[in-house]
Design a protein around this motif. Structure first.
Motif, short mmCIF file in Angstrom:
data_model
loop_
_atom_site.label_atom_id
_atom_site.label_comp_id
_atom_site.label_asym_id
_atom_site.label_seq_id
_atom_site.Cartn_x
_atom_site.Cartn_y
_atom_site.Cartn_z
N LYS E 46 -19.46 17.02 18.63
CA LYS E 46 -20.24 15.80 18.40
C LYS E 46 -20.56 15.62 16.91
O LYS E 46 -20.32 14.56 16.32
CB LYS E 46 -21.56 15.86 19.18
CG LYS E 46 -21.39 16.12 20.67
CD LYS E 46 -22.71 16.22 21.41
CE LYS E 46 -23.58 17.39 21.01
NZ LYS E 46 -22.97 18.70 21.26
N THR E 47 -21.09 16.70 16.32
CA THR E 47 -21.47 16.61 14.91
C THR E 47 -20.24 16.35 14.05
O THR E 47 -20.28 15.51 13.15
CB THR E 47 -22.16 17.91 14.48
OG1 THR E 47 -23.37 18.06 15.23
CG2 THR E 47 -22.49 17.89 12.99
N LEU E 48 -19.16 17.03 14.34
CA LEU E 48 -17.95 16.83 13.54
C LEU E 48 -17.46 15.40 13.63
O LEU E 48 -17.04 14.81 12.63
CB LEU E 48 -16.86 17.81 14.00
CG LEU E 48 -17.14 19.29 13.68
CD1 LEU E 48 -16.03 20.16 14.27
CD2 LEU E 48 -17.25 19.50 12.18
N PHE E 82 -29.33 13.93 9.39
CA PHE E 82 -28.61 15.15 9.78
C PHE E 82 -29.41 15.99 10.77
O PHE E 82 -30.63 15.87 10.88
CB PHE E 82 -28.30 15.99 8.55
CG PHE E 82 -27.32 15.32 7.63
CD1 PHE E 82 -25.96 15.46 7.83
CD2 PHE E 82 -27.75 14.53 6.57
CE1 PHE E 82 -25.05 14.84 7.01
CE2 PHE E 82 -26.85 13.92 5.73
CZ PHE E 82 -25.49 14.07 5.95
N GLN E 83 -28.67 16.87 11.43
CA GLN E 83 -29.30 17.77 12.40
C GLN E 83 -30.39 18.61 11.71
O GLN E 83 -31.49 18.75 12.23
CB GLN E 83 -28.20 18.69 12.98
CG GLN E 83 -28.60 19.43 14.23
CD GLN E 83 -27.38 19.89 15.03
OE1 GLN E 83 -26.23 19.62 14.68
NE2 GLN E 83 -27.62 20.58 16.14
N HIS E 84 -30.09 19.13 10.55
CA HIS E 84 -31.12 19.79 9.73
C HIS E 84 -31.26 18.99 8.44
O HIS E 84 -30.51 19.21 7.51
CB HIS E 84 -30.73 21.22 9.39
CG HIS E 84 -30.61 22.10 10.59
ND1 HIS E 84 -31.64 22.29 11.46
CD2 HIS E 84 -29.60 22.87 11.05
CE1 HIS E 84 -31.26 23.12 12.42
NE2 HIS E 84 -30.01 23.48 12.21
N LEU E 154 -27.42 9.19 13.93
CA LEU E 154 -28.53 10.14 14.08
C LEU E 154 -28.03 11.38 14.81
O LEU E 154 -27.54 11.29 15.93
CB LEU E 154 -29.66 9.51 14.89
CG LEU E 154 -30.25 8.20 14.34
CD1 LEU E 154 -31.12 7.53 15.40
CD2 LEU E 154 -31.06 8.47 13.09
N ASP E 155 -28.14 12.54 14.18
CA ASP E 155 -27.69 13.79 14.81
C ASP E 155 -28.89 14.59 15.29
O ASP E 155 -29.52 15.30 14.52
CB ASP E 155 -26.86 14.60 13.79
CG ASP E 155 -26.09 15.73 14.46
OD1 ASP E 155 -26.29 15.93 15.68
OD2 ASP E 155 -25.29 16.39 13.77
N GLU E 156 -29.19 14.47 16.57
CA GLU E 156 -30.34 15.16 17.16
C GLU E 156 -31.59 14.96 16.33
O GLU E 156 -32.28 15.91 15.95
CB GLU E 156 -30.04 16.66 17.32
CG GLU E 156 -28.75 16.88 18.10
CD GLU E 156 -28.58 18.31 18.54
OE1 GLU E 156 -29.58 18.98 18.79
OE2 GLU E 156 -27.42 18.74 18.62
N ALA E 157 -31.87 13.70 16.03
CA ALA E 157 -32.94 13.39 15.09
C ALA E 157 -34.31 13.67 15.66
O ALA E 157 -35.29 13.73 14.93
CB ALA E 157 -32.84 11.93 14.66
#
Ligand SMILES: Nc1ncnc2c1ncn2[C@@H]1O[C@H](COP(=O)(O)OP(=O)(O)OP(=O)(O)O)[C@@H](O)[C@H]1O
Ligand SMILES: Nc1ncnc2c1ncn2[C@@H]1O[C@H](COP(=O)(O)OP(=O)(O)OP(=O)(O)O)[C@@H](O)[C@H]1O
Ligand SMILES: [Mg+2]
Ligand SMILES: [Mg+2]
Lengths: 236, 248, 231, 231, 236
Positions: E46-48, E82-84, E154-157
Motif C-alpha cells: 500500500k505504502t509503496l 506520511f505514515q511517520h 494519507l498513509d495511516e494518518a
C-alpha cells in the motif's frame, strides 16, 4: 520466571517541560498481574508516564517503586516497545541477535522461532529498515518478548498493524501475560481495550483521571472525561 | 645535523656515496638552519655537526659538546638583486657601500631573519655599514624567517635584494629576473666547519663512525672530492681543511 | 626554562609584537573561514541532496582534496599571484590577502566534504518530506543548513583548526615577513629553526589557547542556542 | 616546463627513489591512521554516549586540538624522543616510527571530534532503544561504530588527508633524511626551497593522485558494502 | 480549485526490491472524486503504491497518469501525509510557514487558523519534535491541507490518534474532499473505512485484489482474501 515487580507504586509524579506540567501529579498503584491498558487523549501524558516507569525520563518530582526495587534496579527485567520502534541498520535477524546476545549464542534456533511467531521468518536476512511500517512493529515486539521480561511496556504497539496482525500480537501478549509477565499497554483502540484489558487507567491532562476494571470502564466509566473520550467527543 | 645550504646545493647527494664507500659508515643528513642544528646537536640528536658560524661552533666545543672543530671548506656570499639593479649595487666599491645604497634608495631587502649563519653574516655587514635595518622591518627590510631557498623565493618575487651563499644561488631554480649584482669582496667569504659531537656529553654518540666520517671529510680524498663538485659548470665549495683560512 | 619565562613575560606584558602576530593569525583564519564557509557549506549541501552524473566523482575528489598538501596549495597560489603569474598585476603576493586565499583553497574541500556527510544523514530523513512539499534548490539548501546548524559547527571548527594551525601554505604565499605577514605558526617555525624550542613551544601553547577560546565561544553559542530552543 | 617533463619521466620510468618516497608516505600515513582510528573512534563514540561531569570540557579541548599546529606536535614529539628526552633511549628520533607517532598525535583529535559528532546524531536515534535493551559500555560503542560505519568513513578520510598532507611535524621528527625518512611532503618542501617549483608541483600532483586512489578505494568499498546491504 | 487530476490510471506497475516483486503488476483506475480507501495486510504494498503515485519512487515498469499529467507534472498539486510524519527541527508554526511560504508571507493569520483547526493553536511556538505522537500527526495533516492540493494522499494518518482526534481529522478530510480534493487514504481501521470510504481498493501481495464501492466491500467483499482480512484471519 523473574521476580515479580509488583506492586508498581507511582507517587505524585510531576514532570515540567518548558512552563507546562506535562505530568501533573500522577498517582497510581498497580497491584495485580494481567494486562493494564492506559487510554487517554493525545498529549495526555501516557507516553511520558511509560517512559518514566522505564527509566528513560527522570521525573522532576515524585517516586516510583516496582515491588521493592527502584526503576534503575528493575530495568533489566523490563522491556518496552516504542510508539515508533527504532531498528538497527542491520538485518532482521541481526536485530534480534543484538538484543539478546546470550540467546543468540546459546540457542540461535530460538531467534528463528521468535521471527516465525510474528510471521517474519522469511525476512530474516533483509535489512530491517526496509520492512513495512507494520512489519517493523512486529519485529520490535518479537525483540521485546525474547528477553522474557517481568514487565512489558507497549506504546501503541499495534497502531499500524492490519487486523490479522493485531489479533496475532494480542494473542502473543495475552500468552506472555499468562506466563506471569505484567503487561502495561497504551492504546487508542477501544476494541483492543475490550479484548485485552484486565484494568484500564485513563489519563487526562497529565494526571490519572480514573482507574477501573475493564468491564466497568467500557460500560459505565466513572468520570465524565472518560465518558467523553469513549464517545469520541472533542475535549482539547 | 647540517645546515641547509649544503643540502640544497646537492653536495651531499654527490659526496655521501663516496664517503660511505671509503669509510663504510652510513650517513644520514638532517638539514636545518645553523641555529637549530647546533641546538639539536646539544640534545645529542646527531653525531656530527656541519654548519657555518664559527663563533657558535667554537662555543659548542668550549662547552664540551664537540670534540674538536675542523675547518672544512668555504664558499662565498653574493648579493642577489633584480637585473635592473635599482640601487645600482653593482658599481658599489665595497659591500658596506652596497648596503648603504640599498637602504638609501628605499629598495627592498629580504633577510633570512632566522639566526642562521647567513643571517648572522648579514647582520654583521649591516653593522659595519652603520645601519640598523630593524627600523625598516616590514617596510623595506623584510625578515622572512625562513631558510635560504624560501628567502630567495620571496626576495626574487618581490624584486628585493638578498644576501645568499653562492652555492644555494647557483643551484636555485626559480631565479626569474634576478641575478648576482655584487660579488667577490673578501668580506663575503663563508667558512664551513665540521665538529664531531662529544661522547662525554652524549654517551649515545656513535663515536667511531663520527670520527671516520669527519676524518674522511678533512682527508685529501674528501677534500679533493669537495673541490671536484660542480653544478652548472661551476665549483661551489673550496676545501680548506688544515690550510691557512681566509680571513673571517 | 628561560624561554618559557620569556614567553610568559611576552604574554603578561602584552608584548606588542606578539599581539600583532596573534591578531594577524586570527584575522586571516577567521576571514578565510568565513569565505570558505560561504562556498563550502552550500556546496556540500548541494552535493548531498542533488543527483547528477559525475556527482560521486566530485565527492571523491573533494574527499581527496582534504589531503591536499599545504605546500602544494601554497605553490599554486604563489604561481598565480607571482608577478609573472596571471594575477600578478594585483600585487597580492606576500600580503595577508594571499594567505587568506591559500587558506580558503585549503579548507574549502574539508568543510565541503564534512558538511556533505552531515547533510546526507539529515537528507535521508527529510528527503521525502521536502520532495512532497516541492522544496528544492536554494530553499532546500538553506533549510538543510539551518536545521543541521548544530552538527555543522563541528565541521566548521575542523576547518578553523586546519586554518589556524596551517603553516606550509601561508609561509610560501605570505613569506613570514616580520610586521607584515608573520603569523603564529610561521613564528613558531622560525623559532624552531633558530633552535629556540622552548619559546616555540610556548608560542604553540599561546596559539592553542587562542584556538581553545574560539572553540569555546562557538560551542558556547551552540549550547546556548540549543538550550533556548529545546528548553 | 622542464621540471614537469622530469616529473613525468620519474613516474613513467617508475623511478625507484620516487617510489620509495611514495611508499614511505603512504605507509607512515596509513599506519598512523590505523593506530589513531583504534584510539579515536571509540573515544569519540564514548564521548557521544556517556554523560559525566567535565565531558563538555573534554569535547571542547578535542575540538580545539583539531587546531594544534603540526610544528608544535613535531616539537613535542621531538623533545620526547630526543636522545636526551624521556624516551630517548629508544632511539626513535629520525625514524619512520617517530613520524607515525607525530601523525597519530595530530590526527587523533580530528577523528575523535568528527566521529563524536557523527555518533551523537545516531545516538539521538538509538539512545532510548539501547537504554531499554540494557546495551551499555563496550557493546554500545561497538554497535554505534558498526551502524555508523558509512558516515564514519568520511571522518577517517579527513584524518587520512591531514596525515598524508602533513609536513610540519614529520620534518621535525623525521628529519627528511633521504632513503630513510623522506616522504612526499618533505620532498616537496625541499624542492620548493631549491626553487624547483615545477618539480615540487609535479610531486604534489603525484601525491594528490595517490590520495585520490586511497579515497577512491575507501569510498568504493563503502558504496559496494552499502549496495550489497540495501540491494 | 486546481485542475482535476482524474482519472488516475495505473498500468501494470512493477517494483522489484532485491529478488522480490514488492509491487507485482498493479492495475488501477480511479475515476471519481471522493475518498478512496486502500486496505490490505502489512507488507501488501500500500505504502509503496502511494509513494509511486506521489513520485517518491520510480517504478521498474508500468505507467501512471493523472488526468493528462505525468506524476512529475502533477506533483505540486499533490500533498501527502506520511505514515511517520517528519517534522523540521523548528517550532510548530515555523513548520507550517516553511511548507507554504507564500501564504506565510501574504496571510500569516491563515497558519494560525490551520493550527486551530487541528487544536494545536496553543502549541504554535513549541519545538515541533517535542509534540506527542498524535499531535505530530495532526500537525502534518494541517501542513498538507494548507497547500490546497487537488490530490491528497494519507498513509495511516490517524493510526495513533485518540478517538476524538480521529473524528476531527475525518471531518477535516471529508470537508476537503467536498471542496473537490481527491483523497486517497490508507487505513487498517475498518470503522474508519466505513465512515469515510466512497470506494475501497484492497491490496494483497503487491497487487490490487479488489476495487469495490464501500458499501459492497464491507458487506460482501468479492474476493476471499478481502473477506479473510476483514475477519482478521491470519493469511501471511
Ligand atoms: N521534551 C518535551 N518538551 C516539551 N513538551 C513535551 C516534551 N515531551 C512531551 N511533551 C508534551 O507532553 C505532552 C504529553 O506527551 P505524551 O507523549 O506523553 O502524550 P501521549 O499521551 O503519549 O499522546 P499520544 O496519544 O499522542 O501519543 C504532550 O503535549 C507533548 O507535547
Ligand atoms: N527499499 C526496500 N527494500 C526491500 N524491500 C522493501 C523496500 N521497501 C519496501 N519493501 C518491502 O515491500 C513490501 C511492501 O511494503 P509497503 O511499505 O508498501 O507495505 P504496506 O502495505 O504499506 O504495509 P503496512 O501496512 O505495514 O504499512 C514490504 O514487505 C517491505 O518489506
Ligand atoms: Mg504517546
Ligand atoms: Mg505502509
Amino acid at each position: 520466571m523473574p521476580d515479580s515487580l509488583l506492586p508498581i507504586r507511582i507517587r505524585n509524579l510531576r514532570l515540567i517541560k518548558g512552563d507546562r506540567a506535562v505530568l501533573d501529579g500522577v498517582n497510581l498503584t498497580i497491584e495485580e498481574l494481567g494486562i493494564t491498558v492506559i487510554m487517554g487523549s493525545n498529549g495526555a501524558g501516557k507516553t511520558l508516564l511509560l517512559r518514566c516507569l522505564h527509566g528513560l525520563i527522570e521525573p522532576d518530582q515524585g517516586q516510583i517503586t516496582l515491588g521493592n526495587l527502584t526503576v534503575a534496579d528493575s530495568r533489566d527485567q523490563q522491556a518496552m516497545v516504542f510508539q515508533h520502534p527504532v531498528l538497527l541498520r542491520r538485518t532482521v535477524l541481526q536485530n534480534l541477535a543484538f538484543a539478546v546476545p546470550d540467546i543468540a549464542k546459546a540457542d540461535p534456533q530460538q531467534l528463528l522461532a521468535a521471527l516465525d511467531s510474528v510471521h517474519l521468518a522469511d525476512r530474516a536476512n533483509q535489512p530491517a529498515r526496509m520492512l513495512s511500517g507494520g512489519e517493523q512493529q512486529r519485529l520490535a515486539l518479537a525483540r521485546a518478548l525474547l528477553s522474557k521480561p517481568a514487565l512489558l511496556l507497549l506504546d501503541e504497539a499495534t497502531a499500524s498493524l492490519d487486523p490479522a496482525s493485531v489479533l496475532l500480537i494480542e494473542s502473543l501478549v495475552k500468552a506472555q501475560s499468562k506466563r506471569g509477565t505484567k503487561v502495561i499497554l497504551i492504546s487508542h483502540d477501544q476494541g483492543q481495550g475490550r479484548r485485552l484489558a484486565d484494568e484500564v487507567v485513563f489519563m487526562s491532562g497529565g494526571q490519572v483521571a480514573e482507574q477501573s476494571p475493564a468491564d466497568q470502564f467500557f460500560t459505565e466509566p466513572r468520570t465524565p472525561v472518560a465518558e467523553a473520550y469513549l464517545a469520541g467527543k472533542i475535549l482539547f | 645535523q647540517s645546515t641547509t645550504s649544503t643540502q640544497n646545493s646537492g653536495l651531499y647527494d654527490y659526496l655521501l656515496p663516496m664517503a660511505e664507500e671509503a669509510t663504510g659508515v652510513k650517513v644520514n643528513i638532517v638539514a636545518v638552519g645553523t641555529g637549530q642544528a647546533i641546538k639539536n646537536a646539544m640534545r645529542c640528536d646527531g653525531d656530527v655537526l656541519l654548519v657555518h658560524s664559527k663563533p657558535d661552533e667554537e662555543a659548542f666545543v668550549a662547552e664540551g659538546f664537540g670534540e674538536k672543530r675542523y675547518d672544512l671548506m668555504y664558499n662565498d656570499f653574493v648579493i642577489i638583486g633584480p637585473e635592473s639593479d635599482p640601487a645600482d649595487v653593482a658599481s658599489a666599491p665595497d659591500v658596506v657601500e652596497a648596503l648603504q645604497r640599498i637602504q638609501q634608495t628605499g629598495a627592498k631587502f629580504a633577510s633570512r631573519g632566522d639566526d642562521s649563519g647567513t643571517h648572522k653574516k648579514e647582520l654583521a655587514l649591516w653593522r659595519e655599514a652603520g645601519i640598523d635595518p630593524e627600523g625598516g622591518s616590514g617596510r623595506w627590510y623584510l625578515e622572512t624567517g625562513s631558510g635560504m631557498g624560501a628567502t630567495l623565493n620571496t626576495g626574487v618575487s618581490l624584486g628585493a635584494y638578498i644576501l645568499s651563499d653562492r652555492a644555494t644561488w647557483i643551484s636555485f631554480a626559480n631565479k626569474q629576473d634576478a641575478t648576482i649584482v655584487y660579488e667577490g669582496n673578501p668580506a663575503l667569504f663563508n667558512q664551513y666547519g665540521v665538529t664531531p659531537v662529544s661522547v662525554d656529553k652524549c654517551p649515545t654518540v656513535n663515536r667511531q663512525a663520527a670520527q671516520a666520517f669527519t676524518q674522511w671529510l678533512v682527508s685529501v680524498a674528501g677534500q679533493s672530492a669537495i673541490a671536484a663538485y660542480q653544478l652548472n659548470g661551476k665549483q661551489l665549495f673550496f676545501p680548506n681543511a688544515n690550510q691557512t683560512k681566509p680571513d673571517n | 626554562m628561560n624561554a618559557l619565562a620569556e614567553a610568559l613575560r611576552l604574554i603578561v606584558t602584552l608584548d606588542a609584537d606578539l599581539f600583532e602576530i596573534l591578531w594577524l593569525s586570527i584575522r586571516v583564519s577567521l576571514i578565510a573561514l568565513a569565505i570558505s564557509a560561504v562556498i563550502s557549506l552550500p556546496l556540500g549541501t548541494w552535493l548531498a541532496i542533488t543527483r547528477f552524473p559525475g556527482r560521486k566523482v566530485v565527492i571523491l575528489v573533494l574527499n581527496a582534496l582534504m589531503g591536499m598538501p599545504p605546500v602544494v596549495v601554497g605553490l599554486m597560489v604563489y604561481l598565480l599571484l607571482s608577478r609573472s603569474g596571471p594575477l600578478g598585476w594585483m600585487g597580492l603576493l606576500y600580503t595577508p590577502t594571499a594567505m587568506i586565499i591559500a587558506q580558503v583553497v585549503l579548507i574549502t574541500p574539508i568543510i565541503a566534504a564534512l558538511s556533505h556527510q552531515v547533510i546526507e544523514n539529515l537528507h535521508q530523513e527529510y528527503r521525502d518530506t521536502f520532495y512532497s512539499m516541492g522544496v528544492t534548490g536554494r530553499r532546500a539548501i538553506v533549510a538543510y543548513l539551518v536545521d543541521a546548524r548544530f552538527a555543522l559547527t563541528t565541521c566548521i571548527l575542523a576547518g578553523f583548526g586546519r586554518a589556524i594551525a596551517e603553516v606550509g601554505a601561508v609561509i610560501i604565499v605570505g613569506g613570514n615577513i616580520d610586521h607584515l605577514t608573520r603569523v603564529m605558526t610561521t613564528a613558531i617555525a622560525l623559532e624552531t629553526s633558530k633552535g629556540n624550542l622552548t619559546l616555540a613551544l610556548a608560542l604553540g601553547a599561546v596559539l592553542l589557547t587562542l584556538s581553545l577560546l574560539v572553540n569555546a565561544l562557538v560551542i558556547g553559542v551552540r549550547e546556548y542556542a540549543a538550550k533556548r530552543q529545546y528548553a
